[in-house]
Design a protein around this motif. Structure first.
Motif, short mmCIF file in Angstrom:
data_model
loop_
_atom_site.label_atom_id
_atom_site.label_comp_id
_atom_site.label_asym_id
_atom_site.label_seq_id
_atom_site.Cartn_x
_atom_site.Cartn_y
_atom_site.Cartn_z
N GLN A 1 0.73 -1.10 0.01
CA GLN A 1 -0.15 -0.01 0.06
C GLN A 1 0.98 1.30 -0.03
O GLN A 1 0.41 2.23 -0.83
N ASP A 2 2.09 1.33 0.73
CA ASP A 2 2.86 2.64 0.64
C ASP A 2 3.37 2.77 -0.60
O ASP A 2 3.73 4.10 -1.00
N THR A 3 3.77 1.83 -1.35
CA THR A 3 4.02 1.82 -2.57
C THR A 3 3.32 2.32 -3.66
O THR A 3 3.71 3.25 -4.69
N LEU A 4 1.91 1.80 -3.52
CA LEU A 4 1.10 2.09 -4.48
C LEU A 4 0.57 3.53 -4.43
O LEU A 4 -0.07 4.06 -5.16
N LEU B 1 -6.04 3.33 4.19
CA LEU B 1 -5.53 2.73 5.38
C LEU B 1 -4.05 2.87 5.84
O LEU B 1 -3.69 2.44 6.90
N SER B 2 -3.54 3.27 4.93
CA SER B 2 -1.92 3.49 4.84
C SER B 2 -1.64 4.89 5.53
O SER B 2 -2.60 5.90 5.62
N LYS B 3 -0.37 5.04 5.71
CA LYS B 3 0.02 6.28 6.27
C LYS B 3 0.03 7.53 5.38
O LYS B 3 0.38 8.76 5.73
N ASN B 4 -0.09 7.16 3.96
CA ASN B 4 -0.21 7.99 3.03
C ASN B 4 -1.78 8.64 2.58
O ASN B 4 -1.81 9.20 1.41
N ARG B 5 -2.42 8.63 3.65
CA ARG B 5 -3.78 9.07 3.29
C ARG B 5 -3.96 10.28 2.71
O ARG B 5 -4.92 10.71 2.11
N GLN B 6 -3.17 11.15 3.45
CA GLN B 6 -3.07 12.70 2.95
C GLN B 6 -2.91 13.00 1.31
O GLN B 6 -3.54 13.67 0.60
N ARG B 7 -2.31 11.97 0.59
CA ARG B 7 -2.10 11.97 -0.86
C ARG B 7 -3.38 11.87 -1.57
O ARG B 7 -3.85 12.30 -2.56
N ILE B 8 -4.20 11.12 -0.88
CA ILE B 8 -5.68 10.71 -1.45
C ILE B 8 -6.39 12.06 -1.33
O ILE B 8 -7.24 12.19 -2.18
N ILE B 9 -6.63 12.61 -0.05
CA ILE B 9 -7.25 13.78 0.19
C ILE B 9 -6.71 14.98 -0.50
O ILE B 9 -7.68 15.70 -1.08
#
Length: 574
Positions: A366-369, A404-412
């Motif tokens: 998930q972090d990579t994707l 659900l990953s720590k990169n949620r802000q990128r989705i926001i």
């Protein structure tokens, strides 16, 4: 029959001329042969005995039949070409030991296969057995080609061909040394193998081995049809076991590198069918050798859409374990999939996003994707294809997994939330994809940053859509998720102003939630009611409704439940 056109008349004239020329040449050759034999010294000692050893090649009844058949053709098919007279003549010619007569029958069938638009009667299949068994190469070529034509045009029932005993001579022709015969017999086998019972018959008749041998042919036509036949056979789980036992896996894997895109596609599709059965994964992905995996990933860059699409399908079927998924991501599969998401082909887009969905399920990936490129692509894809349930459903599931990953802000920060909201306006409430969308938005709405983003894009049509969806209790999950999204956004003034235009509808779904038997609906209904009651307009509307009565009912049920729980706890303590 009706009047023949000039083209058909010319074909018939050419056919008659051919048969006449052939018959004339045949008689001439027979005479020459007999003259030479009669002059040999070995016959001079007992010429009367020698004459008894040599029978005429052309039997008297065959000569009569051939003449009548020629007259029938010359008459312009005034009688039906499928009539009793034609059938009897074809039987005589086909079962003759004279190759010239067999050629006449084979040519007649070939002509019919190219011009017929009606089913071929069952009786006409019988002469094919003799023609396919003929020792004459031209007869084999013409009869096998005519059978292919009949099968492709649907003039013959495929299962009936096998029932009539024609499968054995067809499979025997696979071992011919002539490429044309090989090509035609492979095509026959490929067409017959669309039926489950036929597939089993081909496997039982040992048809797999010669097909695998022809799959390595240097003739592209033969190779294409052989691999096409193998593809159809892989649709049978029983024949899959035979194929693997006979060594089909390495053959198909090597064919992925063929310069022929048709062979690439057939072999990739066959491997996809095999990979759909997890029992074959160990043999397909042997430890220490990832040739197949790397080759499939390279095919994602194919310029042929159906090849790249099928490579996605095969990889998706193989990605059953977390280790294989991680290995795909490590092989730098993401840039290729990002390119495929922008394809003009619907099949390619759907296949690539389905593979991404599989890969996104594993937390390690998930972090990579969750990179900016993918989130941007998903948002754009949702906006461009909001009416495609496959794209919408898979994209929503991917976004939910990545959130659900720590990169949620990128989705926001991406266009994903806007894209998800807009799809609700175009998606039917009965579609599974809508559940994926509402589930994803409900998960995102738990984060204040995502909620702010949602409120930013909310307008009257979207608000109406959410409220209407919350009221569709027959679709329980989507209804609950929609109400949950509304509740998370109620803390913002813009959302409250939009909701006030739908007070009656909001009140209706809250009443249904409070009366619902599931505790989750009651709890969500209560929490939403408490927050809305702080607004004067909603509070006034609630006082005039059945909400107060329902609240009292829920309270009583809750007290009864608490008493039962206390009694149960006391019983356990004692």
């Amino acid at each position: 029959m009706g009047q023949l056109c000039s083209r058909c008349m010319q074909l018939l004239r050419d056919f008659v001329a051919f048969v006449q020329r052939m018959s004339s040449n045949l008689v001439h050759l027979i005479k020459e042969c007999l003259i030479l034999i009669s002059k040999c010294s070995c016959l001079k000692q007992n010429s009367s005995k020698a004459r008894q050893l040599y029978k005429p090649i052309l039997q008297p009844h065959e000569r009569v039949t051939a003449q009548e058949f020629l007259q029938h053709i010359e008459a312009g098919f005034e009688m039906s070409p499928l009539g009793k007279e034609s059938l009897e003549a074809l039987r005589t010619l086909a079962f003759s030991e004279n190759p010239g007569l067999q050629q006449s029958a084979a040519l007649y069938y070939l002509h019919m296969s190219q011009h017929m638009s009606v089913p071929l009667p069952v009786e006409h299949l019988e002469p094919f057995y003799a023609l396919l068994r003929s020792a004459d190469l031209e007869v084999q070529q013409m009869s096998s080609l005519s059978l292919v034509n009949f099968l492709l045009e649907g003039n013959i029932d495929k299962e009936l061909v096998v029932q009539m005993g024609l499968l054995e001579p067809i499979l025997d022709l696979l071992e011919s040394e002539d490429p044309t015969v090989q090509c035609n017999s492979c095509a026959c086998t490929m067409t017959l193998a669309v039926s489950e019972s036929n597939r089993e018959a081909i496997g039982a008749a040992q048809g797999v081995t010669p097909l695998l041998a022809l799959a390595k042919s240097y003739d592209p036509r033969v190779q294409q049809n052989a691999v096409g036949a193998i593809l159809n056979l892989t649709q049978s789980e029983k024949i899959q076991q035979v194929l693997c036992k006979e060594g089909a896996l390495p053959v198909l894997a090597l064919l992925l590198e063929s310069p022929d895109s048709e062979v690439q596609y057939y072999s990739c599709a066959a491997l996809s069918n095999l990979a759909a059965n997890a029992r074959h994964h160990e043999a397909m992905l042997r430890p220490g050798s990832r040739f197949l995996l790397r080759t499939l990933i390279s095919l994602l860059s194919s310029s042929v859409d159906k090849v790249s699409s099928q490579a996605c399908v095969c990889l998706r079927n193989l990605a059953a374990s977390a280790d294989i998924q991680a290995e795909m991501v490590a092989e730098d599969v993401l840039p290729k999939l990002l390119s495929l998401l922008a394809s003009r082909s619907e099949d390619v887009r759907r296949a690539s996003i389905a593979l991404l969905w599989i890969l996104s399920q594993h937390p390690h990936n998930q972090d990579t994707l969750a990179c900016a490129e993918l989130t941007q692509s998903l948002g754009m894809l949702l906006s461009a294809h909001k009416r495609d349930p496959v794209i919408v459903g898979h994209a929503a599931c991917i976004i939910k997994n990545l959130s659900l990953s720590k990169n949620r802000q990128r989705i926001i920060d991406s266009p994903c939330i806007e894209g998800l909201l807009q799809t609700m306006l175009s998606t039917d409430v009965q579609e599974d994809s809508l559940h994926c969308v509402t589930s994803c938005l409900a998960e995102l709405a738990k984060q204040e940053g995502a909620t702010l983003r949602m409120v930013q894009w909310m307008d009257e049509p979207l608000t109406k859509c959410l409220v209407r969806l919350a009221g569709h209790l027959e679709h329980a999950d989507a209804s609950f998720q929609a109400a949950s999204i509304i509740q998370h956004m109620m803390g913002h003034e813009k959302m409250m102003l939009l909701l006030k235009r739908h007070i009656r509808e909001v009140q209706a779904y809250l009443e249904n939630f409070l009366a619902h038997r599931e505790l989750r609906f009651q709890q969500l209904g209560l929490s939403t009611f408490c927050r809305l009651r702080e607004d004067p307009e909603f509070s006034s509307a609630f006082r005039k409704s059945q909400v107060a009565k329902l609240l009292e009912q829920v309270r009583q049920e809750t007290e009864e439940t608490q008493e039962l729980l206390r009694a149960a706890v006391c019983h356990e303590d004692s």
